[in-house]
Scaffold this motif. Structure first.
Motif, mmCIF file in Angstrom:
data_model
loop_
_atom_site.group_PDB
_atom_site.id
_atom_site.type_symbol
_atom_site.label_atom_id
_atom_site.label_comp_id
_atom_site.label_asym_id
_atom_site.label_seq_id
_atom_site.Cartn_x
_atom_site.Cartn_y
_atom_site.Cartn_z
ATOM 1 N N TRP A 32 0.860 -1.177 0.000
ATOM 2 C CA TRP A 32 0.000 0.000 0.000
ATOM 3 C C TRP A 32 0.898 1.229 0.000
ATOM 4 N N ASP A 33 0.704 2.094 -0.975
ATOM 5 C CA ASP A 33 1.493 3.317 -1.083
ATOM 6 C C ASP A 33 0.751 4.436 -0.358
ATOM 7 N N LYS A 34 1.328 4.896 0.753
ATOM 8 C CA LYS A 34 0.689 5.942 1.559
ATOM 9 C C LYS A 34 0.545 7.253 0.787
ATOM 10 N N GLY A 35 1.477 7.526 -0.105
ATOM 11 C CA GLY A 35 1.440 8.769 -0.859
ATOM 12 C C GLY A 35 0.307 8.802 -1.880
ATOM 13 N N SER A 36 0.225 7.774 -2.700
ATOM 14 C CA SER A 36 -0.801 7.745 -3.744
ATOM 15 C C SER A 36 -2.127 7.182 -3.247
ATOM 16 N N GLN A 37 -2.126 6.654 -2.012
ATOM 17 C CA GLN A 37 -3.335 6.059 -1.414
ATOM 18 C C GLN A 37 -3.898 4.941 -2.284
ATOM 19 N N GLY A 38 -3.001 4.056 -2.740
ATOM 20 C CA GLY A 38 -3.418 2.913 -3.540
ATOM 21 C C GLY A 38 -2.381 1.816 -3.472
ATOM 22 N N TYR A 39 -2.776 0.625 -3.879
ATOM 23 C CA TYR A 39 -1.828 -0.477 -3.947
ATOM 24 C C TYR A 39 -0.947 -0.316 -5.168
ATOM 25 N N THR A 40 0.321 -0.655 -5.029
ATOM 26 C CA THR A 40 1.246 -0.558 -6.150
ATOM 27 C C THR A 40 0.915 -1.659 -7.154
ATOM 28 N N ILE A 70 -14.054 -8.652 1.961
ATOM 29 C CA ILE A 70 -14.991 -7.613 1.519
ATOM 30 C C ILE A 70 -14.313 -6.260 1.353
ATOM 31 N N GLY A 71 -13.033 -6.163 1.686
ATOM 32 C CA GLY A 71 -12.300 -4.916 1.550
ATOM 33 C C GLY A 71 -10.973 -4.994 2.260
ATOM 34 N N ASN A 72 -10.392 -3.837 2.538
ATOM 35 C CA ASN A 72 -9.132 -3.785 3.279
ATOM 36 C C ASN A 72 -9.115 -2.543 4.148
ATOM 37 N N ILE A 73 -8.200 -2.525 5.111
ATOM 38 C CA ILE A 73 -8.176 -1.462 6.123
ATOM 39 C C ILE A 73 -7.824 -0.090 5.553
ATOM 40 N N HIS A 74 -7.200 -0.049 4.377
ATOM 41 C CA HIS A 74 -6.801 1.230 3.802
ATOM 42 C C HIS A 74 -7.925 1.876 2.999
ATOM 43 N N GLU A 75 -8.587 1.081 2.173
ATOM 44 C CA GLU A 75 -9.605 1.614 1.274
ATOM 45 C C GLU A 75 -11.018 1.575 1.853
#
Length: 134
Positions: A7-15, A120-125
């Motif tokens: 998980w890329d904290k900067g782009s707020q998405g998975y690489t 059903i999802g992940n803790i970041h999104e």
């Protein structure tokens, strides 16, 4: 080979890259070499695969939010997959499971045959899924 996602904290998405790391022998056991040792940037949160798949064939990772439910669908709860290695528990588990299990909740669910698990999802999104499931 163990799969990881980042998980890329900067782009707020998975690489787009799949991170793969080797296991290094540690006396009579094995331990994972820290992703930092491989030069993982500080802006990445590295999450390990459990090597298990949910009811839909989706790979389950640390940080995934799962719904655990009985086969008849009458009982369910929502929780997070966690790695216990940092606290000396070398296995994946479910963080705050609300049902009493004999041991490791994730292992009991995957091997018990009386409950199903679905990512059903992940803790970041999808952190809101944890609030709804409580």
């Amino acid at each position: 080979m163990i799969n990881f996602r980042a998980w890329d904290k900067g782009s707020q998405g998975y690489t787009d890259n799949k991170y793969l790391f080797d296991i290094v022998p540690d006396d009579n056991s094995f331990s994972l070499v820290s992703p930092v040792d491989f030069g993982a940037p500080d802006n990445l949160v590295i999450e390990m695969s459990t090597s298990l798949k949910d009811e839909n064939g989706r790979e389950i990772y640390e940080g995934d939010i799962v719904r655990v439910y009985t086969e008849d669908g009458l009982s369910s709860y929502t929780d997070t997959i966690v790695w216990g290695g940092e606290v000396g528990y070398p296995a994946f588990d479910i963080k705050n499971h609300s049902v009493e299990y004999d041991g490791n909740a994730l292992s009991d669910i995957m091997n018990g045959g009386y409950e199903l698990i679905e990512v059903i999802g992940n803790i970041h999104e999808n952190p809101e899924l944890l609030e709804v499931g409580r």
